[in-house]
Motif scaffolding. Structure first.
Motif, short mmCIF file in Angstrom:
data_model
loop_
_atom_site.label_atom_id
_atom_site.label_comp_id
_atom_site.label_asym_id
_atom_site.label_seq_id
_atom_site.Cartn_x
_atom_site.Cartn_y
_atom_site.Cartn_z
N LYS A 1 2.03 -10.46 -6.29
CA LYS A 1 3.01 -10.52 -5.21
C LYS A 1 2.32 -11.02 -3.95
O LYS A 1 1.39 -10.38 -3.43
CB LYS A 1 3.64 -9.15 -4.97
N ASN B 1 6.72 1.11 -6.85
CA ASN B 1 5.42 1.18 -6.18
C ASN B 1 4.64 2.43 -6.61
O ASN B 1 5.18 3.53 -6.63
CB ASN B 1 5.61 1.22 -4.66
N GLU C 1 3.93 -1.57 -9.43
CA GLU C 1 3.21 -2.31 -8.39
C GLU C 1 2.05 -1.47 -7.88
O GLU C 1 2.24 -0.33 -7.44
CB GLU C 1 4.15 -2.66 -7.22
N ASP D 1 0.43 -5.77 -5.68
CA ASP D 1 1.22 -5.82 -4.46
C ASP D 1 0.35 -6.32 -3.31
O ASP D 1 -0.87 -6.13 -3.32
CB ASP D 1 1.72 -4.41 -4.15
N GLU E 1 13.27 -4.25 -6.45
CA GLU E 1 12.16 -3.35 -6.12
C GLU E 1 12.75 -2.05 -5.59
O GLU E 1 13.61 -2.06 -4.70
CB GLU E 1 11.23 -3.96 -5.06
CA CA Z 1 5.80 -3.21 -3.24
#
Ligand code: CA
Ligand code: C2E
Ligand code: CA
Ligand code: CA
Length: 280
Positions: free
Chosen positions: A202, A119, A151, A181, A58
């Motif tokens: 997630k 993200n 995400e 997320d 990530e």
């Molecule tokens: Ca994240």
């Protein structure tokens, strides 16, 4: 009474003025930091839980502040969001992460299948040019879109507008994957999962935190894993810090995870050395 009258008609509020000035200064500082290239991207491994093998990373942004040192995103992302600077900053992160993936791919055979999670904030998602920008960066860096996971947060999906669905569909059409997320923190109706083309859930760190101590957290984590399985979505647990959390998540059937137990976020070189050591 005199004092109250004066307050009521005050045109100049020094405290408010100071607040506005500070925000303007902070905004200018973030803009300068972008221009001066003070941001950097750290990467945290995402592993296959049964084997703890690296399956991806990530991307997490950092600010190397000339005076205050290395700053985490919680100190500047909210400001970047409220000022709109998240759009250029997010674009920069996306490009960095894709360029890094291309370098790993060229250097290490083990990087052929890894994914890079990036993200996207709500503001970025709502930005009109987003899909074109993602397409442009994919084309320029030549990375396989299937290796990119975007995400997005649950709250964004809760807005459930036509334009949300359209944007998600256009992103999917580029070949990238989508993850939700912090799943489970949004108190939302789950019906959107059926409508939206997401691939990965997630599990939020707050559930992982209490998974071995709070029955409610374990139950929720298990429910997310089962929901994922029923809908054929992958599940990734975040914030795994202990071996007990790791084994509990495995026994619940969670496939993937990330957390300090495996590795903290770090510079790209730390990932390079994992990829260099990996046997393929
Ligand atoms: Ca994240
Ligand atoms: P997030 O997306 O939920 O990212 C996971 C956060 O949990 C990261 O914090 C990571 O360092 C931290 N973490 C990972 N494993 C553990 C663990 O085992 N224990 C604990 N206590 N924490 C762990 P970080 O890097 O400070 O990022 C915070 C948030 O800032 C992220 O939360 C994300 O919402 C946001 N963010 C970071 N980078 C970006 C970016 O490039 N764009 C946008 N829009 N937001 C970003
Ligand atoms: Ca998260
Ligand atoms: Ca989280």
């Amino acid at each position: 009474a005199k004092g109250a009258g004066r307050d009521r008609f005050a045109l100049f509020d020094p405290a408010m003025y100071a607040g506005i000035m500070r925000e303007a200064e902070e905004r200018a500082e973030v803009e300068r930091a972008l221009a001066r290239d003070e941001f950097l991207v750290h990467y945290q491994p995402i592993v296959d839980l049964p084997t703890s093998r690296l399956i991806g990373v990530e991307a997490l942004v950092r600010w190397e502040h000339p005076v205050r040192g290395l700053l985490g995103p919680n100190t500047f992302i909210p400001l970047a969001e409220s000022t709109g600077l998240i759009v250029p900053l997010g674009r920069w992160v996306l490009r960095q992460a894709c360029e890094q993936l291309a370098r790993w791919r060229d250097e290490f055979p083990a990087a052929a299948g890894i994914r890079v999670n990036i993200n996207l904030s709500a503001r970025q998602f709502q930005h009109e040019g987003l899909v074109e920008e993602v397409a442009g960066i994919l084309a320029e860096t030549g990375v396989d879109p299937r290796q990119i996971v975007l995400e997005i947060t649950e709250s964004l999906l809760m807005q459930d507008t036509d334009s949300t669905i359209e944007t998600l569909g256009r992103l999917k059409a580029l070949g990238v994957r989508l993850a939700i997320d912090d799943f489970g923190t949004g108190y939302s109706s789950l019906s959107y999962l059926k409508r939206f083309p997401v691939d990965i859930l997630k599990i939020d760190r707050s559930f992982v935190d209490g998974i071995t101590t709070e029955r409610g957290d374990a139950t929720l984590a298990e429910a997310v894993v089962q929901l994922g399985r029923a809908l054929q979505l992958q599940t990734v647990a975040e914030g795994i810090e202990t071996a007990e959390q790791w084994s509990t998540l495995q026994s619940l059937g969670c496939e993937f995870g990330q957390g300090y137990l495996f590795a903290r976020p770090g510079a790209a070189e730390a990932i390079s050395s994992i990829l260099g050591d990996a046997r393929v």
